[in-house]
Design a protein around this motif. Structure first.
Motif, PDB file in Angstrom:
ATOM      1  N   THR A  82      -6.169   7.596 -18.151  1.00  0.00           N
ATOM      2  CA  THR A  82      -5.482   8.186 -19.297  1.00  0.00           C
ATOM      3  C   THR A  82      -6.471   8.777 -20.289  1.00  0.00           C
ATOM      4  O   THR A  82      -6.245   9.855 -20.850  1.00  0.00           O
ATOM      5  CB  THR A  82      -4.602   7.132 -19.990  1.00  0.00           C
ATOM      6  N   PRO A  92       1.945  13.006  -9.678  1.00  0.00           N
ATOM      7  CA  PRO A  92       3.160  13.579 -10.267  1.00  0.00           C
ATOM      8  C   PRO A  92       4.264  13.773  -9.239  1.00  0.00           C
ATOM      9  O   PRO A  92       4.030  14.260  -8.135  1.00  0.00           O
ATOM     10  CB  PRO A  92       2.675  14.920 -10.826  1.00  0.00           C
ATOM     11  N   SER A 112       6.633   8.278 -15.385  1.00  0.00           N
ATOM     12  CA  SER A 112       5.990   9.458 -14.807  1.00  0.00           C
ATOM     13  C   SER A 112       7.018  10.520 -14.440  1.00  0.00           C
ATOM     14  O   SER A 112       6.811  11.713 -14.701  1.00  0.00           O
ATOM     15  CB  SER A 112       5.183   9.053 -13.574  1.00  0.00           C
ATOM     16  N   GLN A 132      -4.116  15.392 -13.105  1.00  0.00           N
ATOM     17  CA  GLN A 132      -3.604  14.164 -12.500  1.00  0.00           C
ATOM     18  C   GLN A 132      -3.724  14.200 -10.986  1.00  0.00           C
ATOM     19  O   GLN A 132      -4.123  13.216 -10.357  1.00  0.00           O
ATOM     20  CB  GLN A 132      -2.148  13.941 -12.902  1.00  0.00           C
ATOM     21  N   SER A 140       8.365  12.275 -17.677  1.00  0.00           N
ATOM     22  CA  SER A 140       7.410  13.204 -18.282  1.00  0.00           C
ATOM     23  C   SER A 140       7.224  14.454 -17.428  1.00  0.00           C
ATOM     24  O   SER A 140       7.166  15.566 -17.952  1.00  0.00           O
ATOM     25  CB  SER A 140       6.062  12.503 -18.491  1.00  0.00           C
ATOM     26  N   ASN A 141       7.171  14.296 -16.111  1.00  0.00           N
ATOM     27  CA  ASN A 141       6.941  15.463 -15.258  1.00  0.00           C
ATOM     28  C   ASN A 141       8.142  16.397 -15.216  1.00  0.00           C
ATOM     29  O   ASN A 141       7.970  17.622 -15.154  1.00  0.00           O
ATOM     30  CB  ASN A 141       6.571  15.005 -13.850  1.00  0.00           C
ATOM     31  N   GLU A 153       2.636   8.465 -20.800  1.00  0.00           N
ATOM     32  CA  GLU A 153       3.116   9.601 -20.026  1.00  0.00           C
ATOM     33  C   GLU A 153       3.788  10.638 -20.921  1.00  0.00           C
ATOM     34  O   GLU A 153       3.657  11.845 -20.706  1.00  0.00           O
ATOM     35  CB  GLU A 153       4.098   9.123 -18.951  1.00  0.00           C
ATOM     36  N   THR A 196      -0.974   8.285 -11.903  1.00  0.00           N
ATOM     37  CA  THR A 196      -0.047   8.344 -10.775  1.00  0.00           C
ATOM     38  C   THR A 196       0.118   9.784 -10.308  1.00  0.00           C
ATOM     39  O   THR A 196      -0.068  10.728 -11.079  1.00  0.00           O
ATOM     40  CB  THR A 196       1.332   7.787 -11.179  1.00  0.00           C
TER      41      THR A 196
END
Length: 480
Positions: free
Chosen positions: A271, A445, A453, A425, A456-457, A210, A443
């Motif tokens: 990924t 976001p 997740s 995504q 990273s978002n 991620e 996943t």
């Protein structure tokens, strides 16, 4: 008669009745200062109003979940959720100080999606109350959201000029490679149901891929700024389209090979698609050549077809996609049971949904993570899903706008790359649960349960805010 030199010039004629240069400059400067003071304040005021609305939506979702599932309101979890809303307001205050011209829509959209995800995850937790194993994913999601918001605020405070990231493009490449290899390290990597993408750090699990998508976006942006001219040179013409020269194919072949290695060794179709798609879009934006897209899509489809025929887990994903209702596929380990129950959940939701807290989303395996969108589809219905997808569309469009309005190439590529990572995504997850494309391990976001997740978002949100402030997307008056 007066000489020609004594007659007023055209410029002088146009200047009759206008203030002198000094008067005009002073007046214009005053107007410019006023606009520059008002514009950032206006942007932040819009953001504040939208944040208040987002806080109301998140609080209402939590209350409706409790009323629907329990018939009463419990204040304990509401206090935990209020800390998330408070941190979002603190982030707004930080933006007023260090990024006054940042985009005003990104933070409220991220908060709304995150809050809806927490409410639905908490609702699934309530379905386990009184059972042998009770889950507390909602509480963990609140804790991870608090950590993610703190890190996002730190990013805003530490990175005052996003252009400095271009200097560290090769460090970002090295970090990306390390993160991609970590799940393969014996004793550190943890194998999930199908993919090997997690690592264990003490009691915590983390998905380094991620973070790798962010560092890869930084590396791609920095690399393509330098290599754009050579990559733009066209080679042979095939079927009416000019393709790159053979000696310029190295970058896309390397990234394709990395994507295939992730697919083979980590068994993660989603990924690998994300990494390769990210590079493909950024190289297209950099060069403007559609032949790169044609070449890239052909490479990935060819690799996916070979993988589907030679790798059992990829073949199983395709079988579950093509024949989900066949008994052999439905009952197989890792088969189509999850997909089919998710589709029944969508059907049960109908147009307006069963209502928050009143459906049965827990019937679907991994309803709080991989299938969070099916859970929301059951309880909010088609209308709720359209609203959620509308928020994603607005978030991605603001990211693209940030990229295309920017004057420097690095900011343009970074903004587009980060926004596209979110868009891809959403498409892959939504397409997988609705049986448009095969299921992958990505996943949704902001919505799905999982700390990696979320981190990273929210870092992506912080970087988009920083880039939008740096390129000054709002209208400005420049004094010559």
């Amino acid at each position: 008669m007066p000489a020609a030199s004594d007659l007023p010039s055209a410029d002088a004629t146009e200047a009759i009745g206008k203030p002198t240069n000094r008067e005009f400059s002073a007046s214009n400067l005053t107007q410019t200062i006023t606009i520059r003071l008002r514009q950032p304040a206006r942007l932040r005021n819009i953001e504040l109003a939208l944040l208040v609305l987002a806080c109301g939506i998140c609080a209402a979702a939590m209350i409706l979940v409790q009323l629907g599932a329990l018939g009463r309101i419990e204040t304990g979890v509401l206090w935990g959720g209020s800390s998330v809303l408070l941190l979002a307001l603190i982030m707004h205050v930080v933006l007023r100080v260090v990024a006054r011209e940042a985009d005003p829509f990104i933070l409220p959209i991220g908060l709304t999606l995150n809050g809806l995800g927490i409410a639905e995850i908490y609702r699934i937790d309530l379905s386990t109350v009184g059972k042998a194993v009770e889950t507390h994913a909602g509480t963990r999601q609140i804790v991870w959201t608090i950590a993610a918001l703190v890190i996002a605020i730190a990013v805003l405070l530490l990175i005052r000029n996003y252009r400095v990231l271009a200097r560290y493009r090769y460090i970002a490449m090295f970090v990306s490679i390390v993160f991609l290899l970590l799940p393969l390290v014996p004793g550190l990597g943890r194998e999930g149901l199908n993919a090997r993408v997690w690592i264990d750090i003490g009691p915590l699990g983390f998905q380094p891929g991620e973070i790798a998508k962010i560092t890869l976006a930084i590396f791609f942006a920095g690399y393509l700024v330098q290599a754009r001219d050579s990559l733009s040179l066209m080679g042979p013409k095939i079927l009416g389209m000019r393709f790159p020269r053979p000696r310029d194919l190295g970058p896309i072949l390397i990234i394709w090979a990395v994507a295939m290695l992730v697919l083979i060794f980590e068994r993660d179709l989603g990924t690998s698609l994300l990494y390769f798609g990210l590079f493909l879009v950024m190289i297209y934006v950099s060069t403007g050549k559609a032949s790169w897209v044609v070449l890239g899509v052909g490479l990935f489809l060819g690799g996916a077809i070979v993988a589907a025929t030679t790798l059992s887990y990829v073949h199983g994903r395709f079988e579950a996609w093509l024949n989900p209702f066949a008994s052999s596929t439905y009952n197989a380990y890792g088969g189509s049971y999850q997909l089919v129950t998710g589709l029944f959940g969508f059907a049960n939701g109908g147009l307006i949904g069963t209502g928050l807290g009143q459906g049965s989303p827990q019937t679907t395996p991994l309803a709080q993570s991989d299938y969070i969108i099916a859970s929301l589809g059951e309880e909010l219905g088609l209308a709720g899903l359209v609203a959620i997808l509308g928020l994603y569309l607005l978030l991605v469009s603001r990211g693209f706008r940030i990229g295309f309005v920017g004057q420097d190439d690095f900011g343009k590529l970074l903004g587009v790359g980060l926004a596209f990572a979110v868009a891809l995504q959403v498409f892959v997850v939504m397409g997988g649960v609705t049986r448009v494309i095969p299921l992958t391990g990505l996943t949704m976001p902001f919505l799905a349960a999982g700390g990696s997740s979320l981190l990273s978002n929210w870092i992506i949100v912080a970087l988009l805010l920083r880039v939008s402030d740096g390129i000054r997307t709002g209208p400005r008056v420049v004094v010559g």
